[in-house]
Motif scaffolding. Structure first.
Motif, PDB file in Angstrom:
ATOM      1  N   PHE A  20       0.816  -1.209   0.000  1.00 57.26           N
ATOM      2  CA  PHE A  20       0.000   0.000   0.000  1.00 57.26           C
ATOM      3  C   PHE A  20       0.857   1.270   0.000  1.00 57.26           C
ATOM      4  O   PHE A  20       0.363   2.349   0.275  1.00 57.26           O
ATOM      5  CB  PHE A  20      -0.949  -0.010   1.209  1.00 57.26           C
ATOM      6  N   PHE A  39      -4.463   4.078   1.593  1.00 58.11           N
ATOM      7  CA  PHE A  39      -5.509   3.162   1.146  1.00 58.11           C
ATOM      8  C   PHE A  39      -6.882   3.733   1.472  1.00 58.11           C
ATOM      9  O   PHE A  39      -7.009   4.702   2.222  1.00 58.11           O
ATOM     10  CB  PHE A  39      -5.354   1.774   1.786  1.00 58.11           C
ATOM     11  N   ARG A  69     -10.141  -1.867   5.785  1.00 61.12           N
ATOM     12  CA  ARG A  69      -9.529  -1.574   4.487  1.00 61.12           C
ATOM     13  C   ARG A  69     -10.344  -2.181   3.348  1.00 61.12           C
ATOM     14  O   ARG A  69     -10.648  -3.377   3.348  1.00 61.12           O
ATOM     15  CB  ARG A  69      -8.104  -2.101   4.476  1.00 61.12           C
TER      16      ARG A  69
END
Length: 186
Positions: A20, A39, A69
């Motif tokens: 990420f 993210f 996430r």
């Protein structure tokens, strides 16, 4: 049992670790195992995710916040905002309770130490808008504790912390243990 299985699945690392870091502009704290990470995630109340105790406002910044996430449905634990003092991120994330946002910050990632999915959020972005620094803790603290003015770090003046020290001592073992320790070591 179903809730426990769900909670454990949120914390489980994905089979293939994702990177990420691309696009992250997070500033380093020079901490061991830090990795820049940006993210998209849903802001959640961690206690709500684990127990089903879910106030509509995620506890108004008084409960631990997390980021679910979007890319892999992993629950990322947030524990620091962008301020130099290691103050929490709950105050910065609470206004976004239940919303999907973008974050940029530093992930602690070291499986040997057990550090996985622990995040220090530095910036927050909603709906492609402007990035905002996650730095509200001390501003909110000053408003909530106007009688704690003075010199020194906020935590030395916080009445909640002073009350805990008076009750449980500096080491959490009681004032008598503190006295014996100080007498023995100093």
């Amino acid at each position: 049992m179903k809730k426990l299985a769900f909670a454990l699945s949120l914390l489980a690392a994905p089979a293939l670790a994702q990177d990420f870091s691309e696009g992250s502009t997070a500033k380093s704290w020079n901490l061991y195992a830090e990795v820049p990470a940006t993210f998209e995630a849903k802001v959640v109340d961690v206690l709500c995710e684990f127990t089903g105790d879910c106030p509509t406002d995620c506890g108004a910044g008084k409960r631990q916040m997390g980021l679910l996430r979007s890319a892999d449905n992993v629950l990322v634990m947030t524990f620091k905002n962008n301020q130099p003092a290691f103050s929490g991120s709950a105050v910065d994330l609470a206004p976004y309770c239940g919303m999907t946002i973008n974050v940029d910050g530093l992930m602690l990632d070291d499986p040997d130490l057990g550090a996985k999915n622990m995040y220090m959020v530095q910036k927050i972005q909603v709906d492609g808008g402007e990035w905002k620094k996650a730095s509200q803790f001390t501003k909110v603290w000053k408003k909530e504790t106007p009688d704690a003015s003075g010199k020194g770090p906020w935590f030395r003046r916080d009445p909640r912390i002073q009350e805990q020290i008076a009750t449980h001592g500096y080491m959490g073992l009681g004032p008598d243990v503190d006295k014996a320790f100080i007498a023995d070591w100093y």
